[in-house]
Write an enzyme that holds these catalytic residues in place. Structure first.
Site, PDB file in Angstrom:
ATOM      1  N   GLU A 138      57.156 -32.837 -66.298  1.00 46.08           N
ATOM      2  CA  GLU A 138      56.851 -34.007 -67.118  1.00 46.08           C
ATOM      3  C   GLU A 138      56.777 -33.733 -68.620  1.00 46.08           C
ATOM      4  O   GLU A 138      55.701 -33.835 -69.226  1.00 46.08           O
ATOM      5  CB  GLU A 138      55.539 -34.652 -66.662  1.00 46.08           C
ATOM      6  CG  GLU A 138      55.552 -35.085 -65.202  1.00 46.08           C
ATOM      7  CD  GLU A 138      54.307 -35.897 -64.828  1.00 46.08           C
ATOM      8  OE1 GLU A 138      53.327 -35.878 -65.591  1.00 46.08           O
ATOM      9  OE2 GLU A 138      54.324 -36.557 -63.774  1.00 46.08           O
TER      10      GLU A 138
ATOM     11  N   GLU B 217      56.573 -35.652 -56.989  1.00 46.84           N
ATOM     12  CA  GLU B 217      55.208 -36.174 -56.882  1.00 46.84           C
ATOM     13  C   GLU B 217      55.267 -37.670 -56.618  1.00 46.84           C
ATOM     14  O   GLU B 217      56.090 -38.376 -57.217  1.00 46.84           O
ATOM     15  CB  GLU B 217      54.402 -36.001 -58.189  1.00 46.84           C
ATOM     16  CG  GLU B 217      54.021 -34.582 -58.524  1.00 46.84           C
ATOM     17  CD  GLU B 217      53.221 -34.495 -59.835  1.00 46.84           C
ATOM     18  OE1 GLU B 217      52.588 -35.488 -60.252  1.00 46.84           O
ATOM     19  OE2 GLU B 217      53.267 -33.402 -60.442  1.00 46.84           O
TER      20      GLU B 217
END
Ligand code: GBH
Length: 456
Positions: A169, A359
């Site tokens: 991320e 995720e």
């Protein structure tokens, strides 16, 4: 109620659970680990809820064998974890700390012994503080240091690890860390956040090359947090706002990683804050960032719905909270259809070699009942809806090859401390007792059915 069908997922689909080093390990000051920017951030008053920190977390560092058995008991065939850079290179670069490497070596061996494929993330936000002191991600040198670190980890573990994720991320690390100031290192400077984003992307490209050189058989990719952006109304101005939001949150990372350079509409909006204007983009950088990788990792939690808001920040966008939707404990909208939309769009616009959901999950205020069970129906439903949406994407031709639930267990939820629980296993942070939640039971049973008749 939408239920996913276990048989709808291809054989050999990757089914996993995910964690990250600082969120679970604890042992923050042991075996030669140096402080990371999150140790520093937690120590600064008022940054993390309740003054919480990762000193102990889930004490995973000392409970490795039990946790490995726990992972195996879920019936997953993959486990995604991250390596703490300050355990491997306490000085950020240079001398390797054997004790740090040994821990991950034992983790990897323990997974393999249980028939579980290790998925190793190199960077999940715990930058060595010494590198922050030298300028952190806004400084180009940090990307070069990451390349060295990636080479070391791949050389040491690449004989047994076949899947590497470079950066987790970059949007969060760059923007929440340097623009919004809610994550470490807690800065609030837009230009700095875009300098950080460029160097995080450069680190990814250098990481891909380093892993390929040290572990030629391994697969390597990046994990992006992506949220499909929708216009609040059908007005053209709102459509344009959604496109701007998409440029900031999604295309800023997707385009360069897929070799297209930065999206010019976003560059223009950024003006002097863009890496180009700051003269951070050197010849060759975009080639490095665009080094073809083996898969795209996607962390998906929600979507964004926006309306145009001229003059409101450089983006001119306002986030809405659609009425009538369900929300998780973080106030993130439950938007499973946006997962299908996102997967199909990625397939259409970028044709990645493979996509992995690295995720997906939700937080709710779970409570342990008298009989010791955790009834997290809302989380169970969240997983069911998102897997059903994934099924739709697969049927539509999206090449999704795996799914990791976030998270294996309740853990240190960054700026929210231990207040927000994402686990499919409950953790009592006083006793460190682990209890499988209802969602964990459901996931385990679903995976049993999905993997029926397949060789272990
Ligand atoms: C992940 O990031 C992290 O990788 C993981 O470590 C963490 O524990 C997990 O999520 C749960 O938080 O502010 O309403 O616009 C998630 C990144 C980025 C998800 C921003 C939601 C926007 C929601 N997120 N995001 S909102």
């Amino acid at each position: 109620m939408t239920q996913p069908h276990p048989q709808a997922f291809p054989p050999r689909f990757t089914w996993g659970v995910a964690t990250s080093s600082y969120q679970i390990e604890g042992a923050a000051h042991e075996d030669g680990r140096s402080p990371s920017i999150w140790d520093t951030f937690c120590a600064a008053p008022g940054k993390v809820k309740g003054g919480d920190n990762g000193d102990v977390a889930c004490d995973h560092y000392h409970r490795l064998d039990g946790d490995l058995d726990l992972i195996a008991s879920l019936g997953v065939n993959a486990y995604r974890f991250s390596v703490a850079w300050p355990r491997i290179l306490p000085g950020g670069r240079g001398a390797v700390n054997r004790a740090g490497l040994d821990f991950y070596s034992r983790l990897v061996d323990g997974l393999l012994a249980r028939g579980i494929t290790p998925w190793l993330t190199l960077y999940h936000w715990d930058l060595p503080q010494v590198l922050q002191d030298a300028g952190g991600w806004p400084a180009r040198d940090t990307a070069l240091a990451f390349g060295e670190y990636a080479a070391i980890v791949a050389a040491e573990l690449g004989d047994r690890v076949g899947h590497f994720i470079t950066i987790n991320e970059p949007w969060v690390a760059a923007y929440l860390g340097h623009g919004a100031g809610v994550h470490a290192p807690g800065h609030t400077d837009l230009a700095e956040s875009f300098a950080a984003s460029h160097h995080l992307l450069l680190a990814h490209g250098l990481g891909v090359r380093a892993v390929r050189a040290a572990a030629p058989g391994a697969q390597v990719g990046i994990t992006l947090n992506l949220a499909a952006a929708y216009p609040a109304t059908d007005r053209e101005a709102d459509h344009a706002a959604a496109h701007r939001q998409d440029g900031f949150a999604n295309r800023w990372y997707l385009d360069p990683v897929f070799g297209r350079g930065y999206p010019q509409d976003t560059v223009k909006l950024l003006g002097n804050a863009s890496p180009q204007a700051q003269e951070l983009v050197r010849p060759g950088d975009l080639d490095i960032i665009g080094t073809p990788s083996d898969f795209l990792g996607v962390n998906m939690y929600s979507r964004s719905v926006v309306e145009t808001a001229p003059g409101e920040g450089w983006l001119g966008v306002r986030q809405l909270r659609p009425e009538g939707s369900e929300y998780t404990g973080f106030d993130w909208e439950v938007a499973p259809q946006s997962l299908s939309d996102l997967m199909l769009r990625l397939q259409r616009d970028y044709t990645p070699r493979a996509i992995y959901i690295t995720e997906n999950g939700a937080t709710y205020p779970d409570t342990v009942s008298e009989d010791g069970t955790v009834h997290d129906e809302a989380r169970t439903r969240y997983f069911q809806q998102h897997l059903a949406a994934l099924e739709v994407a697969l049927a539509g031709g999206a090449k999704v090859s795996g799914y990791f639930a976030w998270s294996l267990m309740d853990n240190f939820e960054w700026a929210e401390g231990y207040d927000k629980r994402f686990g499919i296993v409950h953790v009592d942070f006083d006793t460190q007792a682990r209890t499988l939640k209802q969602s964990g039971r459901w996931y385990r049973d679903f995976l049993t059915r999905a993997q029926q008749g397949q060789p272990a």
